[in-house]
Design an enzyme around this catalytic site. Structure first.
Site, PDB file in Angstrom:
ATOM      1  N   HIS A 160       9.250 -29.491  -6.195  1.00  0.00           N
ATOM      2  CA  HIS A 160       9.041 -28.038  -6.128  1.00  0.00           C
ATOM      3  C   HIS A 160       8.204 -27.750  -4.880  1.00  0.00           C
ATOM      4  CE1 HIS A 160       5.109 -29.108  -7.650  1.00  0.00           C
ATOM      5  NE2 HIS A 160       5.660 -29.680  -8.712  1.00  0.00           N
ATOM      6  N   HIS A 179       5.231 -30.033  -3.998  1.00  0.00           N
ATOM      7  CA  HIS A 179       5.552 -31.282  -3.283  1.00  0.00           C
ATOM      8  C   HIS A 179       5.880 -30.985  -1.816  1.00  0.00           C
ATOM      9  CE1 HIS A 179       7.001 -32.455  -7.469  1.00  0.00           C
ATOM     10  NE2 HIS A 179       6.144 -33.398  -7.193  1.00  0.00           N
ATOM     11  N   LYS A 188      -3.610 -30.093  -8.222  1.00  0.00           N
ATOM     12  CA  LYS A 188      -3.209 -29.729  -9.588  1.00  0.00           C
ATOM     13  C   LYS A 188      -3.487 -30.897 -10.551  1.00  0.00           C
ATOM     14  CE  LYS A 188       0.106 -28.696 -12.846  1.00  0.00           C
ATOM     15  NZ  LYS A 188       0.583 -30.012 -13.110  1.00  0.00           N
ATOM     16  N   MET A 240       2.570 -24.750  -9.978  1.00  0.00           N
ATOM     17  CA  MET A 240       3.899 -25.371  -9.943  1.00  0.00           C
ATOM     18  C   MET A 240       3.820 -26.784 -10.502  1.00  0.00           C
ATOM     19  SD  MET A 240       5.811 -23.985  -6.657  1.00  0.00           S
ATOM     20  CE  MET A 240       5.827 -22.223  -6.337  1.00  0.00           C
TER      21      MET A 240
END
Ligand code: PAF
Length: 299
Positions: A48, A51, A163, A198
């Site tokens: 996504h 990345h 994240k 994400m």
């Protein structure tokens, strides 16, 4: 499947796809011998924009960019989603090719963990807190595969998203403790417009769950504002965080939601001398486990 595939229609700018660890190691050694820096982005695929932001950063800072796609069985518990983890290699390959990376490494399980494989890396206390309590063995699996990948690629820099904050702490600990000569670069979390971080696992969410998942960023942002404004105790802010998340009916359970020291990952009772604190949450929504965090600057 051949070990090395070159994409002929890419002209000068060939992207190699390598499946064999030894070939990967030789390829990277040749680049390093020619004095080229290597930026490495390890992934489990289902790429996504999070990345892709790591790849762009790696491209801007290195001569050669390598990305790996490997759904690492060692980091999944027996009742977790290893079998159902999204595998969309063709889609991923197109995205990587569009970004103009140099090498994709897509190893087979049997070559990463051949019969007789028995060496694991345990990063100690930082891997036992937060997610470590709910996913026993997870960080041992992550540290082991990342050590293998770093040994195969010997990157100058390796890129990870914030994240997975605890993962970055574990990997930094491991590279320091084992004298691995790679700079670990931690990049900002990329969010959807409504704040949802994400994640490849967002694909599992139903439309209702997807909408409900925005509560995590909202609740953490409220805590962040409270911390920066001062005047509310840490215990009050923690209570509010849990109560705001609990109000969302589609959240099945909260694994943790609190405020931590970002270096030790210990839960804190007061911010004391800390310049930054970590607000981190992990919840379950039906079959999906979601994590998110914010680093809050207190200076
Ligand atoms: O963050 C991930 O996708 C994985 O944990 C990693 C770093 C690729 C190791 O399997």
């Amino acid at each position: 499947m051949p070990a090395v595939i070159e994409y002929p229609d890419k002209g000068e700018d060939t992207m190699e796809l390598i499946r064999i660890p030894r070939i990967m190691q030789d390829t990277c050694r040749k680049h390093l011998q020619k004095g080229r820096s290597i930026g490495f982005v390890p992934t489990m695929g289902a790429l996504h924009d999070g990345h892709l932001s790591l790849i762009r950063r790696a491209k801007s800072e290195n001569d050669i960019v390598v990305a790996s796609i490997f759904v690492n069985p060692l980091q999944f518990g027996p009742s977790e989603d290893f079998a159902s983890y999204p595998r969309v290699i063709d889609e991923d390959t197109i995205k990587l090719r569009e970004l103009g990376i140099d090498v994709i490494f897509i190893p087979d399980n049997s070559l990463m963990y051949p019969p007789g494989f028995s060496t694991y890396i345990d990063a100690g206390p930082v891997s036992e807190k937060l997610c470590g309590q709910f996913r026993p063995g997870h960080f041992r699996g992550v540290a082991t595969v990342v050590a293998k990948l770093l040994n195969l690629i010997s990157p100058t820099r390796a890129y990870f998203g914030r994240k997975d904050f605890q993962q970055t702490v574990v990997i930094r600990r491991m590279t320091r403790d084992l004298d691995i000569n790679t700079e670990i670069v931690v990049c900002p979390t990329i969010r959807e417009e409504d704040g949802l971080a994400m994640s490849s696992r967002n694909r599992y969410l139903s439309a209702g769950e997807r909408a409900a998942a925005t509560v995590l960023f909202r609740a953490m942002s409220t805590v962040s504002d409270g911390l920066q404004a001062g005047g509310t105790s840490i215990s009050e802010l923690k209570k509010n965080l849990i109560s705001e998340i609990s109000k969302e009916g589609l959240i099945t359970s909260i694994d943790y939601a609190s405020i931590y020291n970002p270096e030790t990952l210990e839960e804190i009772k007061e911010s004391g001398q800390l310049k930054e604190v970590l607000v981190a949450v992990a919840v379950r929504m039906g079959k999906t486990r979601l994590i998110d965090n914010l680093i809050v600057n207190l200076t």
